[in-house]
Scaffold this active site. Structure first.
Site, short mmCIF file in Angstrom:
data_model
loop_
_atom_site.label_atom_id
_atom_site.label_comp_id
_atom_site.label_asym_id
_atom_site.label_seq_id
_atom_site.Cartn_x
_atom_site.Cartn_y
_atom_site.Cartn_z
N LYS A 1 -1.70 -2.86 4.80
CA LYS A 1 -1.32 -2.84 4.30
C LYS A 1 -2.62 -3.14 3.69
O LYS A 1 -3.30 -3.19 3.78
CB LYS A 1 -0.48 -3.95 3.81
C1 LIG Z 1 5.46 -3.08 6.64
C2 LIG Z 1 6.68 -3.39 6.45
C3 LIG Z 1 7.41 -4.23 6.15
C4 LIG Z 1 7.24 -5.38 7.72
O1 LIG Z 1 6.28 -6.34 7.41
P1 LIG Z 1 4.90 -6.89 8.61
O2 LIG Z 1 4.86 -7.42 7.95
O3 LIG Z 1 5.43 -5.71 9.86
O4 LIG Z 1 6.84 -7.17 9.01
C5 LIG Z 1 8.98 -4.29 5.80
N1 LIG Z 1 8.70 -3.63 4.57
C6 LIG Z 1 8.25 -2.79 4.50
C7 LIG Z 1 8.55 -2.04 3.28
C8 LIG Z 1 7.34 -2.55 4.92
O5 LIG Z 1 6.39 -1.57 4.44
#
Ligand SMILES: *Cc1c(COP(=O)(O)O)cnc(C)c1O
Length: 379
Positions: free
Chosen positions: A182
């Protein structure tokens, strides 16, 4: 052209983050404490919300949001069919049912027209996913379902906004991720945001086993030897202060990261506009895109090769690409569980089969962008 190796995504961490983790390590307060509180305060301020509550991931943030809303067996939660699998999984953690909704392949977000067909008297929440950093059309969702709580899955959307309102303040609860893929990262980590005091209080307890006070409050209070009472069943979803310290530094860079990505997104859109088989991200001025990823779609009726062949050819040139994400209804587990046909959600299927993220991240330099553009032209 000399070959370059370009990853799909790479976090920007270094000396400042390294210095930041020393403080909790030297102080000996390692679990949630002053650094997590500082991170939460800054995050709430940046996203213009009353409360920000740090947890271990976006997945646990989404889970706690559903628990806080009281979602349980017999309830239905609407989930866009094109998202990361955990947006759906957390509904099942609560013993509730996932009801998939199709997406608009031009934005990759929930299709409000299809949403209309998915609402029943048992619908207790809508997961509004802001995929790849572009907010869902919240007003359109609210027009269709004015009385149903919205949980924002803003895992990709730190710093993004819709009609001037930052992600995280667009629904009852907002959820964010600090996974390295992210825009800003703490290794693993997440955040719940809300403007509702009662929901915030619940989430605070739920992330800490259901305890009525935090370890830090107890430790620094008058009677540290008395264990707190536990009013509700909770979880251990606490973020560590090592992560909090990194989060403070990373959050300070968020706007610079987004601005830089926005500049390169515009570069791609200008340079790649002439490629008629490649559909580029489009959105109105109502949106401030967070650019977690730059996701295109391949029009195979017009392209020299299939999407997968294009990804392979770009990989040979050293350029990593990925499908945007997966259509959850096409994953074995969900297909089997709900007896869903691949063709039931044509928008999600289209995005699953033809989306292609090309590299856009803050470790890239201008030569990388030139190389990618030239490589696509010379496919
Ligand atoms: C990355 C992501 C998640 C999960 O995030 P984590 O922190 O890895 O649990 C959930 N929803 C979306 C849309 C994502 O891109």
């Amino acid at each position: 052209m000399e070959k370059r190796i370009i990853q799909i995504s790479q976090p920007v961490t270094g000396e400042e983050e390294w210095q930041a983790v020393k403080e909790p390590l030297m102080s000996g307060w390692l679990t949630s404490g002053p650094k997590v509180r500082e991170f939460e305060g800054l995050f709430a301020q940046r996203h213009e919300v009353k409360h920000a509550i740090a947890v271990t991931s976006a997945t646990t943030a989404l889970h706690l949001s559903l628990v806080a809303l009281g979602i349980g067996p017999g309830d239905e939660v609407i989930v866009p069919a094109f998202t990361w699998v955990s947006t759906a999984n957390v509904v099942l953690y609560q013993g509730a049912e996932v009801v998939f909704c199709d997406i608009d392949p031009s934005t990759f977000n929930i299709d409000p027209d299809d949403l209309k067909n998915r609402i029943t008297p048992r619908t207790k929440a809508i997961m509004a996913v802001h995929l790849f950093g572009l907010c869902a059309d919240i007003d359109a969702i609210k027009a269709v379902a004015p009385a149903i709580p919205i949980v924002e899955d803003g895992a990709c959307a730190a710093g993004a906004a819709y009609k001037g309102i930052p992600a995280g303040g667009l629904g009852e609860l907002g959820c964010f991720s600090f996974h390295p893929r992210k825009s800003v990262t703490t290794g693993e980590g997440g955040m719940v945001t809300t403007n509702d005091d009662a929901l915030a209080e619940k989430v605070v307890m739920l992330r800490n086993h259901g305890a009525s006070i935090s370890e830090e409050q107890r430790h620094h209070g008058p009677k540290p030897f008395i264990l707190p009472d536990f009013d509700i069943m909770g979880y251990n979803y606490r973020m560590t202060d090592l992560q909090g310290a990194v989060g403070v530094v990373q959050l300070g860079k968020l706007d610079k990261f987004i601005e830089e990505r926005d500049g390169w997104a515009k570069f791609y859109k200008q340079k790649l506009a002439a490629i008629d088989w490649l559909k580029l991200p489009e959105f109105s001025s109502n949106y401030l895109h967070g650019w977690q990823s730059f996701v295109t779609s391949v029009d195979e009726s017009n392209s020299p090769y299939s999407r997968n062949e294009i990804m392979e050819k770009l990989q040979e040139k050293g350029i990593s690409t990925r499908p945007g994400t997966h259509a959850v209804h096409m994953l074995k587990f969900y297909g089997r569980k709900y007896n869903i046909k691949v063709s039931d959600f044509p928008g999600a299927r289209h995005a699953n089969d033809y989306s292609m993220a090309i590299p856009l991240h803050n470790r890239m330099v201008s030569e990388d962008y030139d190389y990618i553009v030239n490589s696509i032209y010379s496919l």
